[in-house]
Structures are given as structure tokens and as C-alpha cells.
Design a protein around this motif. Structure first.
Motif, PDB file in Angstrom:
ATOM      1  N   ALA A  68      12.431   5.148  33.394  1.00 47.90           N
ATOM      2  CA  ALA A  68      11.501   5.651  32.379  1.00 47.90           C
ATOM      3  C   ALA A  68      10.467   6.589  33.002  1.00 47.90           C
ATOM      4  O   ALA A  68      10.127   7.620  32.410  1.00 47.90           O
ATOM      5  N   LEU A  69       9.976   6.230  34.196  1.00 52.37           N
ATOM      6  CA  LEU A  69       9.027   7.109  34.872  1.00 52.37           C
ATOM      7  C   LEU A  69       9.661   8.466  35.163  1.00 52.37           C
ATOM      8  O   LEU A  69       9.026   9.509  34.967  1.00 52.37           O
ATOM      9  N   ARG A  70      10.902   8.455  35.635  1.00 53.96           N
ATOM     10  CA  ARG A  70      11.605   9.720  35.915  1.00 53.96           C
ATOM     11  C   ARG A  70      11.807  10.534  34.635  1.00 53.96           C
ATOM     12  O   ARG A  70      11.587  11.748  34.619  1.00 53.96           O
ATOM     13  N   ALA A  71      12.212   9.864  33.573  1.00 57.67           N
ATOM     14  CA  ALA A  71      12.508  10.566  32.310  1.00 57.67           C
ATOM     15  C   ALA A  71      11.271  11.228  31.720  1.00 57.67           C
ATOM     16  O   ALA A  71      11.384  12.267  31.062  1.00 57.67           O
ATOM     17  N   ASP A  72      10.105  10.651  31.943  1.00 60.12           N
ATOM     18  CA  ASP A  72       8.877  11.183  31.343  1.00 60.12           C
ATOM     19  C   ASP A  72       8.001  11.913  32.357  1.00 60.12           C
ATOM     20  O   ASP A  72       6.891  12.324  32.042  1.00 60.12           O
ATOM     21  N   PRO A  91      -5.691  10.756  41.353  1.00 57.41           N
ATOM     22  CA  PRO A  91      -5.712   9.394  40.808  1.00 57.41           C
ATOM     23  C   PRO A  91      -4.991   9.277  39.467  1.00 57.41           C
ATOM     24  O   PRO A  91      -4.372   8.254  39.179  1.00 57.41           O
ATOM     25  N   PHE A  92      -5.030  10.323  38.651  1.00 56.29           N
ATOM     26  CA  PHE A  92      -4.298  10.289  37.394  1.00 56.29           C
ATOM     27  C   PHE A  92      -2.796  10.251  37.645  1.00 56.29           C
ATOM     28  O   PHE A  92      -2.061   9.536  36.964  1.00 56.29           O
ATOM     29  N   ARG A  93      -2.326  11.015  38.610  1.00 58.40           N
ATOM     30  CA  ARG A  93      -0.902  11.016  38.951  1.00 58.40           C
ATOM     31  C   ARG A  93      -0.471   9.645  39.474  1.00 58.40           C
ATOM     32  O   ARG A  93       0.596   9.148  39.128  1.00 58.40           O
ATOM     33  N   ARG A  94      -1.312   9.021  40.289  1.00 56.17           N
ATOM     34  CA  ARG A  94      -1.003   7.683  40.802  1.00 56.17           C
ATOM     35  C   ARG A  94      -0.945   6.682  39.643  1.00 56.17           C
ATOM     36  O   ARG A  94      -0.023   5.888  39.543  1.00 56.17           O
ATOM     37  N   GLU A  99       6.305  11.104  40.023  1.00 50.21           N
ATOM     38  CA  GLU A  99       7.111  11.214  41.243  1.00 50.21           C
ATOM     39  C   GLU A  99       6.273  11.873  42.342  1.00 50.21           C
ATOM     40  O   GLU A  99       5.593  12.856  42.100  1.00 50.21           O
ATOM     41  N   GLY A 100       6.326  11.292  43.532  1.00 48.29           N
ATOM     42  CA  GLY A 100       5.522  11.769  44.644  1.00 48.29           C
ATOM     43  C   GLY A 100       4.229  10.987  44.809  1.00 48.29           C
ATOM     44  O   GLY A 100       3.583  11.085  45.856  1.00 48.29           O
ATOM     45  N   PHE A 107       7.290   1.521  43.799  1.00 45.86           N
ATOM     46  CA  PHE A 107       8.358   1.005  42.925  1.00 45.86           C
ATOM     47  C   PHE A 107       9.726   1.371  43.511  1.00 45.86           C
ATOM     48  O   PHE A 107      10.644   0.558  43.545  1.00 45.86           O
ATOM     49  N   PHE A 108       9.862   2.615  43.969  1.00 46.42           N
ATOM     50  CA  PHE A 108      11.137   3.107  44.482  1.00 46.42           C
ATOM     51  C   PHE A 108      11.609   2.308  45.698  1.00 46.42           C
ATOM     52  O   PHE A 108      12.789   1.989  45.822  1.00 46.42           O
ATOM     53  N   THR A 109      10.683   1.974  46.595  1.00 46.98           N
ATOM     54  CA  THR A 109      11.062   1.233  47.802  1.00 46.98           C
ATOM     55  C   THR A 109      11.208  -0.266  47.560  1.00 46.98           C
ATOM     56  O   THR A 109      11.700  -0.986  48.418  1.00 46.98           O
ATOM     57  N   GLY A 110      10.757  -0.732  46.404  1.00 44.86           N
ATOM     58  CA  GLY A 110      10.828  -2.158  46.104  1.00 44.86           C
ATOM     59  C   GLY A 110       9.586  -2.916  46.524  1.00 44.86           C
ATOM     60  O   GLY A 110       9.503  -4.129  46.335  1.00 44.86           O
ATOM     61  N   GLU A 111       8.616  -2.220  47.098  1.00 46.91           N
ATOM     62  CA  GLU A 111       7.367  -2.883  47.484  1.00 46.91           C
ATOM     63  C   GLU A 111       6.655  -3.442  46.256  1.00 46.91           C
ATOM     64  O   GLU A 111       6.084  -4.520  46.296  1.00 46.91           O
ATOM     65  N   LEU A 112       6.689  -2.685  45.154  1.00 51.17           N
ATOM     66  CA  LEU A 112       6.173  -3.164  43.865  1.00 51.17           C
ATOM     67  C   LEU A 112       7.354  -3.535  42.983  1.00 51.17           C
ATOM     68  O   LEU A 112       8.341  -2.798  42.931  1.00 51.17           O
TER      69      LEU A 112
END
Length: 124
Positions: A68-72, A91-94, A99-100, A107-112
Motif C-alpha cells: 500500500a505504501l508503494r502504491a500510494d 519528517p513528513f516523508r518519514r 520510499e527512501g 518495514f522493508f527490512t522487517g525491523e518494524l
């Protein structure tokens, strides 16, 4: 029914929050929960949610959240670039999981990990 989505990670006490959910639910009431945590905290989170409530289902939905993050991504990035003054964009991007960003990377690495759970109040 109590619904809690993406906010409990900010609460000062999960124990107090779960106690309040348990208090307000009628017998047989339902609690729908979705939020993220660092991966090592997920077992403790599930245990805490189950204190006084019956865990009926839980699922790690991190993969779907990433999709969903990628799609939006482009839409949100465009809004941030258009509406947010330059010094505040990072901070808004975070926060938006662009992406980035560090949020997206974790999320991507599985840490979250992102957890969805359905719990119920005992009938008695």
C-alpha cells in the motif's frame, strides 16, 4: 466494539490502555487492533493485548502495508512536495512512509512489523 488503528505505539502505557479496553467492553464485545512495533516487541505486544481479552486472530500484515505504501508513494510525495515547506519535508516523508524514508526502510527490512489482531471480551 473498540477499534484502535495506528495509535497505540504512542500511548504511555499499553497495560493501562488494555485495562481500559477490557473495562469498557461488554461481555462478548470485540476489540479490533492494528499497529506497528519493532519486530522483537511483537510477542510481548500479543501477550499484553491478551491480558483479560481472548485473542481470536492475529496476523502480520507488514507485506500488505508495504504494498500500500508503494502504491500510494508518488501521490503522497507529490502532496508533501507541494504543500509542506522544504525544511519540514523530511519528517513528513518519514511519517508518511515514503520510499527512501527510515520508516519505509524499517518495514522493508522487517525491523518494524505491522500487526492486525481481533480480540474478544469473555462472555462471563
Amino acid at each position: 466494539m473498540v477499534v484502535n488503528v495506528e495509535s497505540s505505539h504512542c500511548y504511555p502505557s499499553m497495560a493501562a490502555f488494555v485495562a481500559e479496553v477490557t473495562r469498557v467492553l461488554r461481555p462478548g464485545g470485540m476489540f479490533a487492533y492494528a499497529d506497528f512495533r519493532p519486530a522483537p516487541q511483537i510477542p510481548d505486544l500479543l501477550a499484553r493485548l491478551s491480558e483479560g481479552l481472548l485473542l481470536q486472530a492475529s496476523e502480520d500484515i507488514t507485506g500488505r502495508v508495504l504494498a500500500a505504501l508503494r502504491a500510494d508513494n508518488d501521490r503522497k510525495a507529490g502532496l508533501i512536495d507541494t504543500m509542506v515547506p522544504r525544511p519540514f519535508r523530511r519528517p513528513f516523508r518519514r511519517f508518511a512512509g515514503i520510499e527512501g524514508s527510515s520508516t519505509y526502510a524499517r518495514f522493508f527490512t522487517g525491523e518494524l512489523r505491522y500487526l492486525s489482531a481481533h480480540l474478544g471480551s469473555p462472555l462471563i
